[in-house]
Scaffold this active site. Sequence first.
Site, short mmCIF file in Angstrom:
data_model
loop_
_atom_site.label_atom_id
_atom_site.label_comp_id
_atom_site.label_asym_id
_atom_site.label_seq_id
_atom_site.Cartn_x
_atom_site.Cartn_y
_atom_site.Cartn_z
N LYS A 120 0.91 -1.25 0.12
CA LYS A 120 -0.06 -0.17 0.17
C LYS A 120 0.82 1.22 0.04
CE LYS A 120 -4.15 -2.24 2.00
NZ LYS A 120 -5.17 -2.07 3.19
N LYS A 282 -15.59 -3.48 3.03
CA LYS A 282 -14.33 -3.59 2.47
C LYS A 282 -13.37 -2.42 3.02
CE LYS A 282 -15.58 -6.69 -0.14
NZ LYS A 282 -16.62 -7.31 0.76
N ASP A 283 -11.97 -2.87 2.84
CA ASP A 283 -11.07 -2.05 3.23
C ASP A 283 -11.12 -0.52 2.70
OD1 ASP A 283 -8.92 -2.25 5.05
OD2 ASP A 283 -7.46 -2.29 3.50
N LYS A 284 -10.70 0.40 3.51
CA LYS A 284 -10.78 1.84 3.09
C LYS A 284 -9.66 2.11 1.87
CE LYS A 284 -10.40 6.60 4.51
NZ LYS A 284 -10.01 7.80 5.28
#
Length: 650
Positions: A120, A282-284
């Site tokens: 990320k 869901k993930d940010k």
Amino acid sequence: METVEMNNVSLKRPRSEDDVANADEIKRQKISEKSKTGNDSGQSIEAVSEQPDKPLLEETKNETIPNEEGEEQEDEELEDSDEDGDPESFADMMKHGLTESDVGITKFVSSHKGFSGILKERYSDFVVHEIGKDGRVIHLDDFSVPVDDEDPSEETFTVLSDEDKQRLEELQLIKNKETSVAIEVIEDTKEKRTVIHQAVKSLFPGLETKTEDRDGKKYIIAYHAAGKKALANPRKHSWPKSRGSYCHFVLYKENKDTMDAINVLSKFLRVKPNIFSYMGTKDKRAITVQEIAVLRITAQRLAHLNKCLMNFKLGNFSYKNHPLKLGELQGNHFTVVLRNITGTDDQIEQAMHSLREIGFINYYGMQRFGTTAVPTYQIGRAILQNNWNEVMDLILKPRPGAEKGYLVKCREEWAKTKDPAAALKKLPVKRCVEGQLLRGLLKYGMKNIISAFGIIPRNNRLMYIHSYQSYVWNNMVSKRIEEYGLRAVPGDLTLKGATAVHIEEGDVDNYTIHDVVMPLPGFDVIYPKHKIGEAYKEMLVADNLDINNMRHKIRDYSLSGAYRKIIIRPQNVSWEVVAYDDPRIPLFTTDLDKLEGKPLPVLPTDGKFRALKMEFSLPPSTYATMAIREVLKMDTSIKNQTQLNTTWLR
């Protein structure tokens, strides 16, 4: 298969001449991206296949619990500018955070040598596609709208001026004292009046219209049909009987969590968020693709949002007669880029083969336990101990480490005065857990902490005790693997349907480590019949808890327990090592790129940096970061990832 204990793998990326030459470029890129996202999430490698909407379901239960990046937690994220300016000062503050060993994450299953990489570095390096209950990976690949004679014309969306829309919205939300809004009909024709009537009724559910003559001019008058009821449900009589009541669509979103996205869609559509349903949050900090259903909103209205929303795209519309339910999904498919990897080709091959053939330990990931100096499991333990003064103290007391400035001031005021009103005044944002607890103390008094704590939404309260269960589970699994390795042994547990049974001596050869489950502590589970069963009891006794009495006098906090597989083997595993020069360019195409016809990125054959692109599918309630941890042999905590990235920035 041998187990490997976590050792002191260096988190510093080796610095070659190329590294030194390009350090300034990468630093500029990282700081630029940080300014865009408003936080330092590039250091976080937190992601969960199914953010824990129902992490304790495993294979036997039907309870749901919150996404720990969920709406109520949002105010506590480290997004403020106070902590974000200098990466080294952020790292210094994060030294008070948790590491993996603090929450029982200490073992690996593979024997390869670890290597470093950054996850990320860009949120677009992490893509999640939901896997529906039919096993199909969900993609956004169609913007077309189902043809329906009942739908209003496209002119419906443009006939009202921005000023008219503002006045109608205020009327709909009862923000003004008017009982109606008058819209003058310019270029009066019956057709024009019909379009305005349709526009008001379709765009502003709950409003009715009529035509009036005033001073020789025609006006459309909008008013509330049945009293002053804000955000009325979509009008039932306006929905064709032949059409399914729910519009299902695929939501593609970037750098937003699911609840944030639902709230934005609700605001633009002028409806309540609770008419939306979904299978999982869901993930940010990622690009995610998932299915959403909404009650009685047309595909035409939803498609129109594509023209005005940033970081969202809606498509693949269809009408069905049912909503979606949490937990219905089969899992998630991940596409992940690890940048600046240091491993040799041989190391990478060994790591990825092991992930595909053996899998990874199914630990609960770091985001399960919070990011500050007071882990969520400590609060959960105090709740289970019925120690409410401790619960209050842990939530409100000053704590070292990275926190928003107003929270620091609130905690200082609380420590000094123990006055809920005075501490509350220091909080500009009252929706955080601290603000909710202080409001409760103000309402019920300091002698009724249980009721005060009850003001916090139920899912957020349960998050604490589920965190404690996860803490126990992680520690016990590490002990189990240390004691018996990666094979099934007599006394282990396995599932027969939804029922856990012990593996007997005569049957042990019929099972592998992939069949073994371990319990989260509770009143409705059984424990292994070997040393680890006793270890559960010893751990809870040390925490002043009785493993044989996990019922709480407050029913919400009674733990029934559940079972969880100790090893997960990802499906559809593939990987590729690519070279690149520019840290800012994407290394694969997304669904949106394909729809917009963007070409694949052109990559050099011999670039300055190397990245590992990997894909894999995971079942619900498993953490992608734990799979990536097994590949890198690195601590995935924000604390250590921050140290890694700030070292790289120097």
